[in-house]
Design a protein around this motif. Sequence first.
Motif, mmCIF file in Angstrom:
data_model
loop_
_atom_site.group_PDB
_atom_site.id
_atom_site.type_symbol
_atom_site.label_atom_id
_atom_site.label_comp_id
_atom_site.label_asym_id
_atom_site.label_seq_id
_atom_site.Cartn_x
_atom_site.Cartn_y
_atom_site.Cartn_z
ATOM 1 N N ALA A 8 12.681 0.791 -5.152
ATOM 2 C CA ALA A 8 11.903 -0.247 -4.461
ATOM 3 C C ALA A 8 10.811 0.383 -3.607
ATOM 4 O O ALA A 8 9.676 -0.112 -3.565
ATOM 5 C CB ALA A 8 12.823 -1.113 -3.602
ATOM 6 N N LEU A 9 11.133 1.466 -2.921
ATOM 7 C CA LEU A 9 10.139 2.153 -2.093
ATOM 8 C C LEU A 9 9.008 2.710 -2.960
ATOM 9 O O LEU A 9 7.826 2.596 -2.609
ATOM 10 C CB LEU A 9 10.803 3.273 -1.286
ATOM 11 C CG LEU A 9 9.888 4.012 -0.315
ATOM 12 C CD1 LEU A 9 9.383 3.059 0.759
ATOM 13 C CD2 LEU A 9 10.613 5.189 0.310
ATOM 14 N N GLY A 10 9.331 3.295 -4.101
ATOM 15 C CA GLY A 10 8.323 3.825 -5.019
ATOM 16 C C GLY A 10 7.438 2.721 -5.583
ATOM 17 O O GLY A 10 6.219 2.882 -5.695
ATOM 18 N N ALA A 11 8.050 1.585 -5.909
ATOM 19 C CA ALA A 11 7.270 0.464 -6.432
ATOM 20 C C ALA A 11 6.328 -0.083 -5.357
ATOM 21 O O ALA A 11 5.154 -0.383 -5.633
ATOM 22 C CB ALA A 11 8.205 -0.642 -6.925
ATOM 23 N N ALA A 12 6.815 -0.197 -4.129
ATOM 24 C CA ALA A 12 5.971 -0.689 -3.030
ATOM 25 C C ALA A 12 4.817 0.276 -2.772
ATOM 26 O O ALA A 12 3.663 -0.143 -2.568
ATOM 27 C CB ALA A 12 6.797 -0.881 -1.774
ATOM 28 N N ALA A 13 5.100 1.583 -2.801
ATOM 29 C CA ALA A 13 4.038 2.573 -2.587
ATOM 30 C C ALA A 13 3.023 2.510 -3.727
ATOM 31 O O ALA A 13 1.806 2.634 -3.498
ATOM 32 C CB ALA A 13 4.632 3.968 -2.473
ATOM 33 N N GLY A 14 3.490 2.299 -4.943
ATOM 34 C CA GLY A 14 2.581 2.192 -6.083
ATOM 35 C C GLY A 14 1.679 0.977 -5.980
ATOM 36 O O GLY A 14 0.473 1.061 -6.241
ATOM 37 N N VAL A 15 2.240 -0.160 -5.600
ATOM 38 C CA VAL A 15 1.442 -1.377 -5.430
ATOM 39 C C VAL A 15 0.408 -1.174 -4.332
ATOM 40 O O VAL A 15 -0.764 -1.541 -4.477
ATOM 41 C CB VAL A 15 2.355 -2.591 -5.130
ATOM 42 C CG1 VAL A 15 1.538 -3.785 -4.672
ATOM 43 C CG2 VAL A 15 3.188 -2.943 -6.350
ATOM 44 N N TYR A 16 0.827 -0.568 -3.223
ATOM 45 C CA TYR A 16 -0.093 -0.321 -2.109
ATOM 46 C C TYR A 16 -1.242 0.589 -2.558
ATOM 47 O O TYR A 16 -2.411 0.324 -2.266
ATOM 48 C CB TYR A 16 0.676 0.316 -0.947
ATOM 49 C CG TYR A 16 -0.185 0.678 0.222
ATOM 50 C CD1 TYR A 16 -0.682 -0.296 1.070
ATOM 51 C CD2 TYR A 16 -0.530 2.007 0.482
ATOM 52 C CE1 TYR A 16 -1.490 0.025 2.145
ATOM 53 C CE2 TYR A 16 -1.339 2.342 1.550
ATOM 54 C CZ TYR A 16 -1.815 1.351 2.379
ATOM 55 O OH TYR A 16 -2.612 1.677 3.430
ATOM 56 N N ALA A 17 -0.912 1.659 -3.299
ATOM 57 C CA ALA A 17 -1.945 2.599 -3.740
ATOM 58 C C ALA A 17 -2.920 1.920 -4.708
ATOM 59 O O ALA A 17 -4.138 2.118 -4.623
ATOM 60 C CB ALA A 17 -1.291 3.811 -4.394
#
Length: 103
Positions: A8-17
């Motif tokens: 979930a953290l990786g997905a959130a960071a990817g969306v933010y980037a």
Amino acid sequence: MSRLFWTALGAAAGVYAVRRLSKAAQAYTPTGVAHGLSDFGDGLRELATAVREGMEQREGELRLALGIDTDTVDDTTGRPRLDADSARALLDDPTGPGAHRAR
């Protein structure tokens, strides 16, 4: 549970980037550049207005100090609104303490 958290953290960071990169990319499109130039033009107009107002104010002070203006004589007393010493002080130091008397 730990894997779910990191996923979930990786997905959130990817969306933010991706969102940040798309905003940055849009700034370099013709529309984005035009918007930036429009804001720059508005700032230049505001600066020009402020400079013009300052020039008009300073011109009024100098005209008053030099006695060029027709409004330099007090209508009730017939005497100059600014005496010679105050006028000289205003010309010598336009931002000094005598500058407020000319307004």
